[in-house]
Motif scaffolding. Structure first.
Motif, PDB file in Angstrom:
ATOM      1  N   VAL A  51     -27.496  41.376 -78.365  1.00  0.00           N
ATOM      2  CA  VAL A  51     -26.068  41.359 -78.683  1.00  0.00           C
ATOM      3  C   VAL A  51     -25.375  42.606 -78.149  1.00  0.00           C
ATOM      4  O   VAL A  51     -24.251  42.539 -77.621  1.00  0.00           O
ATOM      5  CB  VAL A  51     -25.862  41.232 -80.205  1.00  0.00           C
ATOM      6  N   ARG A  52     -26.036  43.731 -78.249  1.00  0.00           N
ATOM      7  CA  ARG A  52     -25.446  44.985 -77.788  1.00  0.00           C
ATOM      8  C   ARG A  52     -25.608  45.204 -76.296  1.00  0.00           C
ATOM      9  O   ARG A  52     -25.087  46.168 -75.741  1.00  0.00           O
ATOM     10  CB  ARG A  52     -26.069  46.155 -78.549  1.00  0.00           C
ATOM     11  N   GLY A  53     -26.321  44.301 -75.640  1.00  0.00           N
ATOM     12  CA  GLY A  53     -26.496  44.419 -74.194  1.00  0.00           C
ATOM     13  C   GLY A  53     -27.356  45.592 -73.787  1.00  0.00           C
ATOM     14  O   GLY A  53     -27.192  46.139 -72.686  1.00  0.00           O
ATOM     15  N   LEU A  54     -28.286  45.989 -74.657  1.00  0.00           N
ATOM     16  CA  LEU A  54     -29.156  47.117 -74.351  1.00  0.00           C
ATOM     17  C   LEU A  54     -30.226  46.689 -73.350  1.00  0.00           C
ATOM     18  O   LEU A  54     -30.569  45.516 -73.238  1.00  0.00           O
ATOM     19  CB  LEU A  54     -29.819  47.633 -75.629  1.00  0.00           C
ATOM     20  N   GLN A  55     -30.749  47.661 -72.622  1.00  0.00           N
ATOM     21  CA  GLN A  55     -31.818  47.364 -71.672  1.00  0.00           C
ATOM     22  C   GLN A  55     -33.058  46.894 -72.430  1.00  0.00           C
ATOM     23  O   GLN A  55     -33.498  47.537 -73.380  1.00  0.00           O
ATOM     24  CB  GLN A  55     -32.148  48.592 -70.831  1.00  0.00           C
ATOM     25  N   MET A  56     -33.620  45.789 -72.001  1.00  0.00           N
ATOM     26  CA  MET A  56     -34.778  45.219 -72.676  1.00  0.00           C
ATOM     27  C   MET A  56     -36.055  45.585 -71.932  1.00  0.00           C
ATOM     28  O   MET A  56     -36.131  45.481 -70.707  1.00  0.00           O
ATOM     29  CB  MET A  56     -34.654  43.697 -72.762  1.00  0.00           C
ATOM     30  N   SER A  57     -37.058  45.994 -72.682  1.00  0.00           N
ATOM     31  CA  SER A  57     -38.362  46.275 -72.090  1.00  0.00           C
ATOM     32  C   SER A  57     -39.009  44.967 -71.643  1.00  0.00           C
ATOM     33  O   SER A  57     -38.575  43.873 -72.039  1.00  0.00           O
ATOM     34  CB  SER A  57     -39.267  46.972 -73.106  1.00  0.00           C
ATOM     35  N   VAL A  58     -40.039  45.063 -70.829  1.00  0.00           N
ATOM     36  CA  VAL A  58     -40.772  43.870 -70.417  1.00  0.00           C
ATOM     37  C   VAL A  58     -41.340  43.161 -71.641  1.00  0.00           C
ATOM     38  O   VAL A  58     -41.298  41.934 -71.746  1.00  0.00           O
ATOM     39  CB  VAL A  58     -41.900  44.232 -69.429  1.00  0.00           C
ATOM     40  N   SER A  59     -41.843  43.943 -72.596  1.00  0.00           N
ATOM     41  CA  SER A  59     -42.407  43.356 -73.815  1.00  0.00           C
ATOM     42  C   SER A  59     -41.361  42.566 -74.587  1.00  0.00           C
ATOM     43  O   SER A  59     -41.632  41.447 -75.053  1.00  0.00           O
ATOM     44  CB  SER A  59     -42.999  44.460 -74.700  1.00  0.00           C
ATOM     45  N   ASP A  60     -40.148  43.106 -74.724  1.00  0.00           N
ATOM     46  CA  ASP A  60     -39.102  42.401 -75.461  1.00  0.00           C
ATOM     47  C   ASP A  60     -38.607  41.174 -74.700  1.00  0.00           C
ATOM     48  O   ASP A  60     -38.273  40.150 -75.308  1.00  0.00           O
ATOM     49  CB  ASP A  60     -37.934  43.339 -75.762  1.00  0.00           C
ATOM     50  N   ARG A  61     -38.562  41.249 -73.376  1.00  0.00           N
ATOM     51  CA  ARG A  61     -38.164  40.076 -72.602  1.00  0.00           C
ATOM     52  C   ARG A  61     -39.220  38.976 -72.708  1.00  0.00           C
ATOM     53  O   ARG A  61     -38.897  37.790 -72.786  1.00  0.00           O
ATOM     54  CB  ARG A  61     -37.923  40.453 -71.138  1.00  0.00           C
ATOM     55  N   LEU A  62     -40.492  39.383 -72.729  1.00  0.00           N
ATOM     56  CA  LEU A  62     -41.554  38.402 -72.907  1.00  0.00           C
ATOM     57  C   LEU A  62     -41.494  37.795 -74.305  1.00  0.00           C
ATOM     58  O   LEU A  62     -41.654  36.579 -74.476  1.00  0.00           O
ATOM     59  CB  LEU A  62     -42.913  39.061 -72.659  1.00  0.00           C
ATOM     60  N   LEU A  63     -41.236  38.623 -75.312  1.00  0.00           N
ATOM     61  CA  LEU A  63     -41.082  38.126 -76.675  1.00  0.00           C
ATOM     62  C   LEU A  63     -39.933  37.118 -76.741  1.00  0.00           C
ATOM     63  O   LEU A  63     -40.073  36.044 -77.347  1.00  0.00           O
ATOM     64  CB  LEU A  63     -40.828  39.288 -77.632  1.00  0.00           C
ATOM     65  N   ALA A  64     -38.809  37.454 -76.121  1.00  0.00           N
ATOM     66  CA  ALA A  64     -37.666  36.535 -76.108  1.00  0.00           C
ATOM     67  C   ALA A  64     -38.039  35.219 -75.423  1.00  0.00           C
ATOM     68  O   ALA A  64     -37.652  34.133 -75.872  1.00  0.00           O
ATOM     69  CB  ALA A  64     -36.483  37.181 -75.399  1.00  0.00           C
ATOM     70  N   GLY A  65     -38.815  35.313 -74.341  1.00  0.00           N
ATOM     71  CA  GLY A  65     -39.237  34.113 -73.641  1.00  0.00           C
ATOM     72  C   GLY A  65     -40.126  33.229 -74.490  1.00  0.00           C
ATOM     73  O   GLY A  65     -39.990  32.000 -74.478  1.00  0.00           O
ATOM     74  N   LEU A  66     -41.031  33.835 -75.260  1.00  0.00           N
ATOM     75  CA  LEU A  66     -41.906  33.052 -76.132  1.00  0.00           C
ATOM     76  C   LEU A  66     -41.134  32.471 -77.310  1.00  0.00           C
ATOM     77  O   LEU A  66     -41.463  31.377 -77.798  1.00  0.00           O
ATOM     78  CB  LEU A  66     -43.063  33.926 -76.624  1.00  0.00           C
ATOM     79  N   VAL A  67     -40.114  33.177 -77.767  1.00  0.00           N
ATOM     80  CA  VAL A  67     -39.236  32.647 -78.811  1.00  0.00           C
ATOM     81  C   VAL A  67     -38.560  31.364 -78.313  1.00  0.00           C
ATOM     82  O   VAL A  67     -38.511  30.348 -79.016  1.00  0.00           O
ATOM     83  CB  VAL A  67     -38.189  33.708 -79.216  1.00  0.00           C
ATOM     84  N   VAL A  68     -38.059  31.402 -77.089  1.00  0.00           N
ATOM     85  CA  VAL A  68     -37.413  30.224 -76.506  1.00  0.00           C
ATOM     86  C   VAL A  68     -38.429  29.106 -76.287  1.00  0.00           C
ATOM     87  O   VAL A  68     -38.186  27.936 -76.623  1.00  0.00           O
ATOM     88  CB  VAL A  68     -36.720  30.584 -75.175  1.00  0.00           C
ATOM     89  N   ALA A  69     -39.589  29.457 -75.744  1.00  0.00           N
ATOM     90  CA  ALA A  69     -40.597  28.455 -75.384  1.00  0.00           C
ATOM     91  C   ALA A  69     -41.119  27.687 -76.586  1.00  0.00           C
ATOM     92  O   ALA A  69     -41.495  26.517 -76.470  1.00  0.00           O
ATOM     93  CB  ALA A  69     -41.762  29.137 -74.659  1.00  0.00           C
ATOM     94  N   THR A  70     -41.125  28.324 -77.738  1.00  0.00           N
ATOM     95  CA  THR A  70     -41.676  27.676 -78.937  1.00  0.00           C
ATOM     96  C   THR A  70     -40.614  27.079 -79.846  1.00  0.00           C
ATOM     97  O   THR A  70     -40.942  26.423 -80.837  1.00  0.00           O
ATOM     98  CB  THR A  70     -42.516  28.680 -79.745  1.00  0.00           C
ATOM     99  N   GLY A  71     -39.331  27.305 -79.542  1.00  0.00           N
ATOM    100  CA  GLY A  71     -38.263  26.712 -80.351  1.00  0.00           C
ATOM    101  C   GLY A  71     -37.790  27.588 -81.499  1.00  0.00           C
ATOM    102  O   GLY A  71     -37.238  27.080 -82.481  1.00  0.00           O
TER     103      GLY A  71
END
Length: 212
Positions: free
Chosen positions: A142-162
């Motif tokens: 929401v704040r548009g902060l730079q995301m680490s690779v780990s957080d981007r991967l976490l976000a991707g798994l959140v999306v992938a699993t619903g």
């Protein structure tokens, strides 16, 4: 760690129950365990197959045991095969790791013919930490902060699993984050994106079978 954060997002902090179909949760946790090894430079993915890039034991005992298992079974390389295998007990193994660091406690509930163990926060500090897991990820986006690779991967798994609606639950407040989510995931290295895609495909297959 990545799988710990996914576990806290994927489970209700008040009841310990999975927010998803249990098999989908298991697949997400299995992917997160593989992701931890990828983040530490022990594992790579090429064309849907896993390859060991370093045999140096990770410091974390759970990561170490997963890496040893992968090394001992070189004939099995398909990401989906390992997701299916690791998903069988991933919830218990990650729950036990969280319990060792005091983030959750095990609670056994008895039914007429069976018992079930939940790993859940049982005090205020634990519940606050569990509730913060999805809020932390939402706050970064929401704040548009730079995301680490780990957080981007976490976000991707959140999306992938619903699990997206459990992290970005308010469309008006989270509208910008929702629109930026594909970009954040799309900037991941190729093998991380493959892990997310393989996880999404595995979850889709599991849910499709469950609906028949």
């Amino acid at each position: 760690m990545l799988a710990d954060q996914f576990f806290l997002i994927a489970h209700e902090d008040r009841t310990g129950r999975s927010r998803l179909h249990p098999r989908a949760t298991g697949l997400g946790l299995a992917a997160a365990l593989l992701g931890e090894l990828m983040l530490e430079g022990r594992l790579r993915i090429f064309d849907g197959d896993l390859y060991i890039s370093s045999r140096q034991p990770p410091r974390d005992s759970l990561s170490h045991s997963v890496l040893e298992l992968l090394i001992a079974q070189p004939q099995h390389r398909e990401v989906r095969t390992w997701l299916a295998y690791l998903s069988q007990d991933a919830a218990d193994r990650v729950g036990e790791r969280l319990m060792r660091v005091g983030a959750v406690e095990s609670v056994t509930r008895r039914r007429m013919l069976s018992t079930q163990t939940f790993y859940m926060p049982n005090n205020e500090a634990q519940r606050n930490a569990a509730a913060w897991a999805p809020m932390r990820l939402a706050n970064i986006m929401v704040r548009g902060l730079q995301m680490s690779v780990s957080d981007r991967l976490l976000a991707g798994l959140v999306v992938a699993t619903g699990l997206t609606r459990h992290v970005l639950w308010d469309f008006e407040v989270h509208r910008h984050a929702l629109t930026q989510l594909p970009t954040a995931i799309g900037t991941l290295p190729e093998d991380f994106r493959q892990l997310i895609e393989q996880t999404e495909g595995s979850v889709g297959s599991v849910l499709a079978v469950g609906r028949r």
